[in-house]
Design an enzyme around this catalytic site. Structure first.
Site, PDB file in Angstrom:
ATOM      1  N   CYS A  50     -75.791  91.197  83.167  1.00 49.49           N
ATOM      2  CA  CYS A  50     -76.655  90.250  82.441  1.00 49.49           C
ATOM      3  C   CYS A  50     -76.898  90.715  81.009  1.00 49.49           C
ATOM      4  O   CYS A  50     -76.960  89.897  80.087  1.00 49.49           O
ATOM      5  CB  CYS A  50     -78.005  90.132  83.135  1.00 49.49           C
ATOM      6  SG  CYS A  50     -77.893  89.469  84.777  1.00 49.49           S
TER       7      CYS A  50
HETATM    8  C1  BEZ Z   1     -75.764  92.573  86.922  1.00 44.69           C
HETATM    9  O1  BEZ Z   1     -76.271  91.772  86.121  1.00 44.69           O
HETATM   10  O2  BEZ Z   1     -75.209  93.569  86.541  1.00 44.69           O
HETATM   11  C2  BEZ Z   1     -75.808  92.299  88.394  1.00 44.69           C
HETATM   12  C3  BEZ Z   1     -76.894  91.646  88.951  1.00 44.69           C
HETATM   13  C4  BEZ Z   1     -76.910  91.397  90.318  1.00 44.69           C
HETATM   14  C5  BEZ Z   1     -75.851  91.790  91.095  1.00 44.69           C
HETATM   15  C6  BEZ Z   1     -74.748  92.410  90.524  1.00 44.69           C
HETATM   16  C7  BEZ Z   1     -74.733  92.669  89.162  1.00 44.69           C
END
Ligand code: BEZ
Length: 228
Positions: A50
């Site tokens: 994110c």
């Molecule tokens: C991420 O944003 O890195 C992430 C969030 C939830 C699950 C896997 C990755």
């Protein structure tokens, strides 16, 4: 429960939800005004994928602005968390670590909106075992109707260049009776939709129409220059 557009179909009026965001309380349709809109959701604050996505979205903000698209993100944490995370995102972009991003982030700590818009990814859970939001992209037209929805699982980051490319296609095809082919980019030739009868094609497309010969003998693969 499955993630999706909460029963929202292309052409539906997008819900006029109210929410707290990093720019204050909003009512979504007022927030959009006469602009196009892009709403992109995120699993959680302070997560790696994110952070890279919001960093890229921040870099591309001038491109969305040029196209009259208001950007808004959503993550199922509080406004206070969003401010703290924004500093990390700016730092990731090698910018001053301020709390300000060039777009608002919706807070949805109770997941009300995530449920309403069908955004929860049942396969990805947080530390407390609660499902987190999938990576939804909604593009909304100035008529407040849903023009596009794409849904990625939490484990796959989006390509924001592709989202811009889609905006270009949506905006072009909203005002011209054309369709954009595979991998189209602005400036490339476009296609004459199958609904245009052969007799009217040359009148409707003053730059001319090129029809590719095909084994079927059917004259449906028709190209024309991108309208200005
Ligand atoms: C991420 O944003 O890195 C992430 C969030 C939830 C699950 C896997 C990755």
């Amino acid at each position: 429960m499955s993630a999706g557009s909460g029963g929202l179909l292309l052409g539906d009026v997008f819900p006029n939800f109210e929410a707290d965001t990093t720019i204050g309380h909003i009512r979504f349709h007022d927030f959009l005004g006469d602009s196009w809109g892009v709403l992109f959701s995120h699993p959680r604050d302070y997560t790696p994928v994110c952070t890279t996505e919001l960093g890229r979205a921040a870099k591309l903000a001038p491109e969305f602005k040029k196209r009259n698209v208001r950007m808004i993100a959503l993550s199922i944490d509080s406004v206070q968390d969003h401010f703290g995370w924004s500093k990390d995102i700016n730092s990731y972009n090698c910018d001053e670590p301020t709390e300000t991003l060039p777009f608002a982030i919706i807070a949805d700590p109770k997941r009300d909106l995530a449920v309403k818009l069908g955004m929860l990814d049942p396969d990805e859970k947080d530390m407390d075992g609660m499902p987190v939001t999938a990576r939804c992209v909604f593009i909304i037209g100035p008529d407040k109707k849903l023009k596009l929805s794409i849904l990625y699982p939490a484990t796959t980051g989006r390509n924001f260049d592709e989202i811009l490319r889609v905006v270009d296609s949506l905006q072009l095809t909203a005002v011209h009776n054309v369709a954009t082919p595979v991998d189209w980019k602005p400036g490339d030739r476009v296609m004459v939709p199958p609904t245009v009868p052969e007799e009217s094609a040359s009148k409707l497309y003053p730059c001319g129409v090129f029809t590719k010969e095909l084994p079927s003998g059917k004259k449906y693969l028709r190209y024309t220059a991108q309208p200005k």
